[in-house]
Design an enzyme around this catalytic site. Sequence first.
Site, short mmCIF file in Angstrom:
data_model
loop_
_atom_site.label_atom_id
_atom_site.label_comp_id
_atom_site.label_asym_id
_atom_site.label_seq_id
_atom_site.Cartn_x
_atom_site.Cartn_y
_atom_site.Cartn_z
N ARG A 247 -28.88 -35.14 27.77
CA ARG A 247 -29.09 -35.10 29.22
C ARG A 247 -29.74 -36.42 29.61
NH1 ARG A 247 -33.76 -31.34 30.84
NH2 ARG A 247 -32.29 -29.62 30.70
N THR B 249 -29.30 -35.43 37.97
CA THR B 249 -29.76 -36.22 39.12
C THR B 249 -29.32 -35.55 40.42
OG1 THR B 249 -29.69 -38.41 40.14
CG2 THR B 249 -27.67 -37.69 39.07
N GLN C 162 -34.64 -40.65 29.21
CA GLN C 162 -35.07 -41.08 30.55
C GLN C 162 -34.61 -42.51 30.81
OE1 GLN C 162 -38.92 -40.32 29.13
NE2 GLN C 162 -39.32 -38.56 30.44
N LYS D 280 -33.62 -39.77 35.33
CA LYS D 280 -34.34 -41.03 35.60
C LYS D 280 -35.69 -41.05 34.89
CE LYS D 280 -32.27 -41.92 40.10
NZ LYS D 280 -32.42 -41.63 41.54
N GLY D 281 -36.37 -39.91 34.86
CA GLY D 281 -37.72 -39.85 34.27
C GLY D 281 -38.71 -39.50 35.36
N ASP E 265 -36.57 -30.88 26.61
CA ASP E 265 -36.95 -31.77 27.72
C ASP E 265 -37.72 -32.97 27.16
OD1 ASP E 265 -35.92 -29.98 29.57
OD2 ASP E 265 -37.87 -29.15 30.14
N MET E 266 -37.72 -34.06 27.92
CA MET E 266 -38.51 -35.23 27.50
C MET E 266 -39.75 -35.32 28.39
SD MET E 266 -38.75 -37.50 25.22
CE MET E 266 -37.18 -37.83 24.42
P1 FAD Z 1 -34.44 -39.34 43.33
O1 FAD Z 1 -34.67 -40.61 42.57
O2 FAD Z 1 -35.63 -38.51 43.64
O3 FAD Z 1 -33.66 -39.64 44.65
C1 FAD Z 1 -32.77 -40.76 44.69
C2 FAD Z 1 -31.84 -40.68 45.87
O4 FAD Z 1 -31.04 -39.49 45.79
C3 FAD Z 1 -32.49 -40.60 47.21
O5 FAD Z 1 -32.95 -41.84 47.65
C4 FAD Z 1 -31.31 -40.08 48.02
O6 FAD Z 1 -30.40 -41.11 48.26
C5 FAD Z 1 -30.67 -39.10 47.06
N1 FAD Z 1 -31.15 -37.73 47.30
C6 FAD Z 1 -32.05 -37.06 46.57
N2 FAD Z 1 -32.23 -35.84 47.08
C7 FAD Z 1 -31.46 -35.74 48.15
C8 FAD Z 1 -31.22 -34.72 49.12
N3 FAD Z 1 -31.84 -33.54 49.04
N4 FAD Z 1 -30.35 -34.96 50.10
C9 FAD Z 1 -29.73 -36.15 50.19
N5 FAD Z 1 -29.91 -37.15 49.32
C10 FAD Z 1 -30.76 -36.94 48.32
N6 FAD Z 1 -37.52 -35.72 34.01
C11 FAD Z 1 -38.13 -35.98 32.83
O7 FAD Z 1 -38.96 -36.90 32.74
N7 FAD Z 1 -37.84 -35.22 31.71
C12 FAD Z 1 -36.91 -34.22 31.74
O8 FAD Z 1 -36.67 -33.58 30.70
C13 FAD Z 1 -36.25 -33.96 32.97
N8 FAD Z 1 -35.31 -32.99 33.06
C14 FAD Z 1 -34.62 -32.85 34.23
C15 FAD Z 1 -33.60 -31.92 34.30
C16 FAD Z 1 -32.80 -31.83 35.43
C17 FAD Z 1 -31.67 -30.85 35.47
C18 FAD Z 1 -33.06 -32.70 36.55
C19 FAD Z 1 -32.20 -32.67 37.76
C20 FAD Z 1 -34.12 -33.57 36.50
C21 FAD Z 1 -34.91 -33.66 35.37
N9 FAD Z 1 -35.98 -34.54 35.32
C22 FAD Z 1 -36.60 -34.74 34.11
C23 FAD Z 1 -36.49 -35.20 36.55
C24 FAD Z 1 -35.87 -36.57 36.77
O9 FAD Z 1 -36.31 -37.46 35.77
C25 FAD Z 1 -36.23 -37.13 38.15
O10 FAD Z 1 -37.62 -37.28 38.26
C26 FAD Z 1 -35.76 -36.30 39.32
O11 FAD Z 1 -34.52 -35.69 39.07
C27 FAD Z 1 -35.62 -37.18 40.58
O12 FAD Z 1 -34.63 -38.17 40.40
P2 FAD Z 1 -33.18 -38.06 41.06
O13 FAD Z 1 -32.26 -38.97 40.36
O14 FAD Z 1 -32.77 -36.63 41.03
O15 FAD Z 1 -33.32 -38.45 42.58
#
Ligand code: FAD
Length: 282
Positions: free
Chosen positions: A159, A201, A138, A162-163, A109-110
């Site tokens: 992977r 995401t 990220q 967004k971060g 993970d980052m």
């Molecule tokens: P968001 O930016 O939270 O949401 C964007 C848009 O997605 C919303 O506006 C909406 O349109 C849509 N959306 C989101 N949820 C829903 C819903 N339930 N229903 C309908 N629409 C929705 N971060 C790190 O810094 N380091 C890591 O190593 C790391 N590992 C990860 C591993 C995995 C498998 C995942 C999924 C995430 C990880 N993250 C990690 C977290 C990541 O960086 C984000 O902070 C987190 O995933 C939120 O961003 P997002 O793109 O998922 O959606």
Amino acid sequence: MKALTFLAKRFVAGEHQEKAVDAVKHLNAENIHATLDILGENVSNEEEAVNASEGYLRLLDGIASEKIDSHVSLKLTQMGLDISNDFCFQTLEKIVTRAAQYNNFVRIDMEGSEYTQRTLDIYHRLFQNHKNVGIVIQAYLRRTEDDIRRLGSLKAPVRICKGAYKESPNIAFQRMDDIRRNFKLMAEILWKEGSHVAMATHDDQLIDWTLEYTAKENIPREQYEFQMLYGLRRKRARELAKAGHHVRLYVPYGTHWFPYFYRRLRERKENVFFVLKSLVAD
Ligand code: FAD
């Protein structure tokens, strides 16, 4: 904290390995893969890091003996990155070596930007001799394109997310449009180079773009997968898996669940809405 509260239960598979293994069995039954994460970060001494790494060795043994379909994900600050790079490398190498014995895979993970360079340094050092290890990049970081080009040239598995940390505008894009644009650019570069890309995401815009882009460019399904966090967007994950895409859920478990849960809710105000919305929107 003796037991998981109702809310945390939705995002954390349990406090112990058995519960997490059960959760993965349910996912596997729906053709969804997993990556198990033992919650914990920023250990302050070698003993804690060794304990954490032994937890991962037991986990890898358990994944093999239970015949479940799961990788493992871990954080370098849990493996002693705050102690020293060399100590952390050695701890990590034991886990990656054990994973290789089972033909399994470890994802690093980052964490926050103070760790980015050291995490990448350790990753590159490890990847020279171990190909069963992947990294996370990220998309909100401005430096990301350089990092991606180097990783792509090695065909390293990446992977992209967004971060999740609060970073300053000097080093990180703040606008969602910029982050999404960078996310897509990173994926395109990696696919062209032949890397495997995990699109981590819950964002429909990025998921739909991935579906369109991979179809248009004939990117084989072996070269990408969708990743989501356990407890979020369950319906969308199932739909993607049913349509034949590779879907992997990040399944955290352990007694140190509070910081993970708290970070999701508190570290960025957007995540509070994200989590609350998930409870109703699924
Ligand atoms: P968001 O930016 O939270 O949401 C964007 C848009 O997605 C919303 O506006 C909406 O349109 C849509 N959306 C989101 N949820 C829903 C819903 N339930 N229903 C309908 N629409 C929705 N971060 C790190 O810094 N380091 C890591 O190593 C790391 N590992 C990860 C591993 C995995 C498998 C995942 C999924 C995430 C990880 N993250 C990690 C977290 C990541 O960086 C984000 O902070 C987190 O995933 C939120 O961003 P997002 O793109 O998922 O959606």
